[in-house]
Design an enzyme around this catalytic site. Structure first.
Site: not given
Lengths: 789, 789
Positions: B380, B506, B618
């Site tokens: 992405w 994530e 993250k």
């Protein structure tokens, strides 16, 4: 709710019998399932029930406990602590093959004209026999009789006889006795980068050569082979000896090579004069010994076995099984299909014997030694499904298995470090002690295996007393309790929470406060604390040893007790049920009724993320907790939970039905109890799960015993107190079984008129029957008359 | 909070300069990073900055966009719809090598005595040049000058010059010009089953031979090579031509083979007489064309390029870059390290040009074409991080990238089917259009990529108008909206929920109602509905085509609008913040302050399950939503959310800092805005993430532009209305940039005295500056005086 069809094997092919499973005709339709059904094993070696001719063979296999290959897991995203090596049990060279040629025509069942045929698994004798008369293309009739066993007495020995008799005309006969490496047979054919099968239950197809011959030797009729695996470096020795007995003239020849070795008998057979070949095989494996040493061991085993003869093996085989059945047999008198039921019960129990009898220094794979499926890994199945049966019937084996688990404690300690935890964390699936699961959600996240192992130790102690606990169990209890105490945390509600784990139901993964896990962890913490305190108070020597071994620190025991006391147990006050986890009830409900039968099991038909989103169960997670920790739930609570989860449960796991049966029986739902019992009972024989060809579901097989004894027999042993609340189904007129409990041998016979409890051996024992205490003493059975309703 | 040290490259080695990056001395310490910093590329071919001598080369690599190998993912547990094939960009044969021998002594920098040395990346010229004087062991002085470029004008061309001049004594000189297959070089050395590196960001080491020579040809000084990959079956053609220019006598020879080909010049060099080798290389790839055809193409390209000469390439290179910088350059006048800041800004923007300029029919890998890391996959990153910059500066490339994504829509439709959904689901990571992630939690579960792509289309439309939307965008919008509508469901609260997905962060995976995802899905649904309605009302022809293409059904648009209107957006009323997902705040808070610096990034130091259990990020998930959908949050809400998440954010993802900088600027936290800006700015140049050697962080590089323009420049374009709320940091005296917006060219210059807005070309435009509307028209800049505070 289970959407499974039970299709019984047809009686003209597989007649119902008390102690045998007989195949009356070779048939294609059931051939793959039969390979599993006619498997033999002793817990060290297993051979699938493929034919002497070596073909047709659908998933032929020979397995040696613990003998595995490793391979690098290759995927896109790595992370610390993810399993880096797969472990797969090796299909070791097959020594069962005896090919027959008459007039150079091979016997090949799918096309042969066969005048009579029977193949019999004798569960008292522990043998597989075949007897057929073959009419060759040239019109000659040949009787071929063979028998095969995997010795329960001599764990390295597989033996077979093969007898050929020309019935009417003479003919040249060739018998080729082979040893065939099937593990690497395909390695020559497949592209190294071929697609793997999509079924997660099947073994990985290893693209590389696994077995490398280090020794090939032929001397007279004896073949000796030595192999070493490519990556795991394990060694394997195979010795095969042939004894020929015939009045016909014959010659012998042979050859050896890496993948195919054979000894060939060439004879001119005379009518009525049998040619008997007895073939003895020995398997030896090692982590360290060179193949030459294994070959020596094989030689010695063969020398001794040949000297004693096949008859001696048959005799000791029956003696072992007599001992097994004396403890393990469960008799059921069903009103419908009584023989079929009895046969199926025995077949399941027999499978557990075959999977475990000589499991010494190794575990029990999910499929025993009947297939390569699940890579031959050891799961929690052993502790939660197989051990209860063994504790009550074969405590020697139960003890071996707990000792084996203990031997892997070092790896479990290391594994806990890899997951940033104190204590020990047992791997979700393993052969060599290291985590072999590359699936974080459905594998590694199943921390509950730690509590399952602790539970099995407590269960063993309930049945056998706590000698083993003091010896090695306490060490496991301490290390597992440490993990829980470190893994969980106190929330703002002052409760102890365990986050980010997966419970037994793999259709919902990585959740917070999985109820099963929290309950079992609480049990683990409490039992560890109680054990340490008891050792301290009662066995100062063992206590000192333990403190030294695990470095027990002041306050640790108290911290476990605090965590146990504060353990959060999710409860939904609106529905008055235990949710499977903290957010389970927020999920959408899967439309099971609207799911076509072809879409089951869901795990083969939907991406995991799809399944995870819903309230839908692979196996009954809370229901299992209600069985294992049954004293922590009221009967009413059990009913409510059962009724909530039952319509959500697919039973896509073979571990589900037996447990659902037990709780259904307990809450008085006889119809469901029987229905689930039948699913478990016929899991493989009627191919309920659709994958009977991929090996015996050992946990379900042992679960059959649990359904009978804990479900219908109503046996419980919480805190070491034996109790009975039997619920004999109306469909049955009698259920009887025996229990080995704290050095007593107890027999229970239940009819609708009377319950009879007998201590056959040992001291008197206080038990609960229903809500009443009773003293069982040798010579004075307790008989409780039940008025017919 | 970021626990990263910024260690600037030392100025005596890497002096700050406006338009160049210069290396003043060969040094071991920075050698690996330098290979990345001096990479060249044009979006079709990329070559890492390794030396002409071919060694020392730490991670040498040449990459061709989209040219990848596939390989079977091997792990224990399979499941339907899991990626079965990995995809890895191939390290294609390296044509940059020109080895030099003088008196048979090889030039090897680590041991050579070098009297002067400079290596220069010229970001206006688009060339990498090296100039050194080598004192050989025998005391001779040799000047070696080389220059290299990857042509922005001719996408298949890499060219280089190599000039050797003996300065004082004659000597025999050998120049060996090589083409070296590095992809398979290691395949001969490693065991096929070797461990893979544990860093998930690195490419898989493929154990099999990838490149198979199908054509090897040598004619005079021209080499032609053709390869086909083993599994993916893609073809590659390479042609290399040499032109020699020298007054010294010389001879040529050569050889070709699968892995190593070379053309060798042997000369007797006279002092002061240069030997100039010009080497032209051409790369061609195809899914279908045979290597012979690719070789023909290479031949034609070489013929033309040699005819036009190296000078022509240099000229067109500068023309292309003039066009790039005219639009893309951002000037900053910092009070501290002004040159270093300007250099770093330009280096980052230059990297985006190198990664995208000729990306035609392919995507932009996470590392551009500067490394094999992340397997060369497209994520992405392109849509959310790179496209904004390109929309505003190089719309041609932005359009190409959206068209490329559209070309993979067929795969995305298929992927949605595999995940039991309607519509389309774009893969989390891919080269060939299929999902290449084998990580369910951190990969496939990132459904948000669908909304990210839809968002990029809306963003493109904001900047460029909706021609592309009508053409191909609407099809993507419809299919992605369909997925969301099908994936989510209406809960008992009548809200629309999306369960079981992972947001951009994530470190928390597979959650219910990830706020980022829900907000972006809402935007996707609304924009799709609005687009379909607008097409129906305004562009009946395109509407008819769309209805035909996607089979639009009655009521679909309304169902998207309903879902968007009912979308659940988690909000915590106690803390008055948006939780990252429905249960995020129930997690324990990770002790970031107590985590040793050596334990970052967490992803390399903790098992995923450990990380998943905590409130720790993250990358800033909600913060990103507040930037992308900034009109849906109040400033106060932005501040509260930012302040909650900032201390939880590790910035272990390189995608985080630039976004944190933008929001910090918006909420007036200048210190943090600058700090995060510097992290993004120096991500690779100062090796902030610790892995600069593994290639350029292209998303962060483009994010530098976003931080400057959207963050400090305060540019927004919600609903296609351009607005400015600049916040020039006190540490800077000036910031100026330009924007291509709806066919106008706008320049913005910000100082602390004045903001100046100019339309250089195009129609007048209504914009918002702060809270005031202004009309910008060519020739009449708007200048807003700011009184000095």
């Amino acid at each position: 709710m289970l959407k499974r069809a039970i299709v019984l094997p047809p009686e003209h092919l597989y007649p119902p019998e008390e102690w045998r499973v007989t195949e009356k005709r070779y048939n294609d339709e059931f051939a793959d399932r039969a390979e599993t059904v006619f498997s033999l094993g002793n817990g060290f070696v297993g051979v699938r029930g493929s034919f002497e001719e070596g073909r047709p063979a659908l998933l032929p296999g020979t397995f040696v406990s613990g003998f595995h290959e490793t391979w690098p897991i290759m995927n896109t995203e790595k992370a610390p602590g993810l399993a880096r090596h797969g472990q797969t049990i090796v299909n070791v060279p097959d020594a069962t093959i005896l090919k027959l040629y008459v007039d150079d025509e091979p016997l090949f069942l799918p096309t042969a004209r066969v005048n009579s045929y029977s193949r019999i698994l004798d569960m008292q004798a522990g043998t597989l026999s075949r007897d057929l008369v073959w009419a060759t293309a040239s019109g000659k009739h040949v009787r071929v009789r063979s028998q095969r066993l995997v010795s329960l007495e001599h764990r390295h020995v597989v033996a077979m006889t093969f007898e050929v008799t020309l019935l009417d005309h003479p003919a040249p006969v060739v018998i080729s006795s082979m040893i065939l490496n099937r593990q690497d047979a395909h390695a020559r054919d497949v592209e190294p980068l071929e697609d793997q099968p999509g079924d997660p239950r099947l073994a990985t197809v290893l693209p590389h050569r696994v077995l490398n011959a280090r020794l090939t030797e032929l001397a007279d009729q004896r073949i000796l082979l030595g192999y070493q695996t490519t990556n795991s470096g394990l060694t394997l020795g195979i010795g095969v000896e042939h004894v020929i007995d015939t009045a016909c003239p014959y010659q012998m020849s042979g050859s050896v090579s890496e993948d195919t070795s054979e000894v060939i008998l060439t004879a001119v057979a005379q009518p009525g004069v049998p040619i008997l070949v007895t073939k003895y095989a020995s398997y030896q494996t090692s982590r360290t010994a060179p193949v030459t040493e294994l070959a020596d061991r094989c030689r010695r085993t063969l020398d001794r076995t040949v000297r004693d003869g096949f008859g001696s093996l048959v005799t000791s085989q029956r003696e072992n099984l007599d001992r097994f059945w004396d403890r393990a047999d469960v008799r059921v008198q069903a009103r419908l299909h009584p023989l079929r039921q009895q046969q199926a019960i025995r077949w399941n129990l027999y499978q557990v014997a075959q999977a475990s009898w000589r499991a010494e220094g190794s575990g029990i794979p999910a499929k025993g030694l009947t297939a390569q499926a699940y890579e031959g890994h050891y799961f929690w199945d052993t502790e939660i499904y197989v051990l209860p049966f063994l504790c009550y019937t074969q405590p020697r084996i139960a003890r071996n298995l707990i000792r084996f688990r203990h031997s892997m404690l070092g790896y479990a300690r290391e594994r806990a470090r890899e997951l940033s935890q104190r204590g020990a964390l047992f791997p979700w699936r393993t052969i060599n002690g290291e985590e072999a699961s590359s699936n974080v959600q459905q594998g590694t996240a199943q921390y509950h295996i730690n509590a399952d192992i602790a539970y099995a130790i407590s269960r063993y102690a309930n049945v056998r007393g706590d000698g083993l606990v003091a010896d090695i169990g306490a060490e496991i209890l301490v290390e597992t309790a440490r993990l829980w105490e470190d893994l969980g945390f106190y929330g703002t509600d002052e409760k102890f929470h365990i986050h980010g784990v997966t419970g037994p139901d793999e259709y919902t993964t990585v959740v917070n406060d999985n109820t099963y896990t929290n309950l079992m962890a609480r049990q683990n913490l409490s039992f560890a604390a109680a054990t340490v305190r008891r050792l301290r108070d009662e066995r100062s020597e063992e206590y000192a040893a333990l403190v030294h071994e695990v470095g027990l620190r002041p306050g640790e025991v108290e911290s476990w007790e605090l965590a146990a006391a504060a353990m959060h147990v999710p409860f939904d006050h609106d529905r008055r049920i235990h949710p499977q986890d903290d957010t389970f009830l927020e999920r959408e409900v899967w439309d099971l009724a609207g799911t076509p039968p072809g879409k089951f099991p869901l795990l083969l038909n939907y991406h995991p993320l799809v399944v995870y989103r819903y309230q839908v169960l692979k196996q009954a997670d809370i229901v299992l907790a209600m069985f294992l920790l049954g004293d922590q739930f009221s009967r009413e609570q059990k009913r409510r939970n059962f009724e909530y989860y039952d319509p959500l449960t697919t039973g896509d796991s073979s571990l589900s039905a037996c447990v659902q049966s037990i709780i259904a029986a307990e809450i008085g739902s006889e119809r469901q109890a029987l229905e689930y019992f039948n699913y478990a009972l016929l899991m493989d024989l009627a191919n309920v799960a659709g994958n009977a060809s991929n090996g015996v579901h050992i946990a379900s097989a042992a679960g059959v015993w649990s359904s009978l004894v804990f479900g219908f027999g109503g046996v419980r042993d919480f805190d070491g107190r034996l109790s009975f609340s039997p619920r004999l189904p109306r469909a049955w007129s009698e259920l009887s079984f025996s229990l080995r409990f704290r050095d007593r041998q107890i027999r229970v016979t239940l009819t609708h008129d009377e319950e009879r409890y007998t201590v056959e051996k040992g001291e008197p024992l206080q038990v609960m029957i229903g809500r009443e205490p009773h003293l069982l003493a040798p010579g004075s059975p307790v008989a409780i008359k039940r008025p017919q309703p």
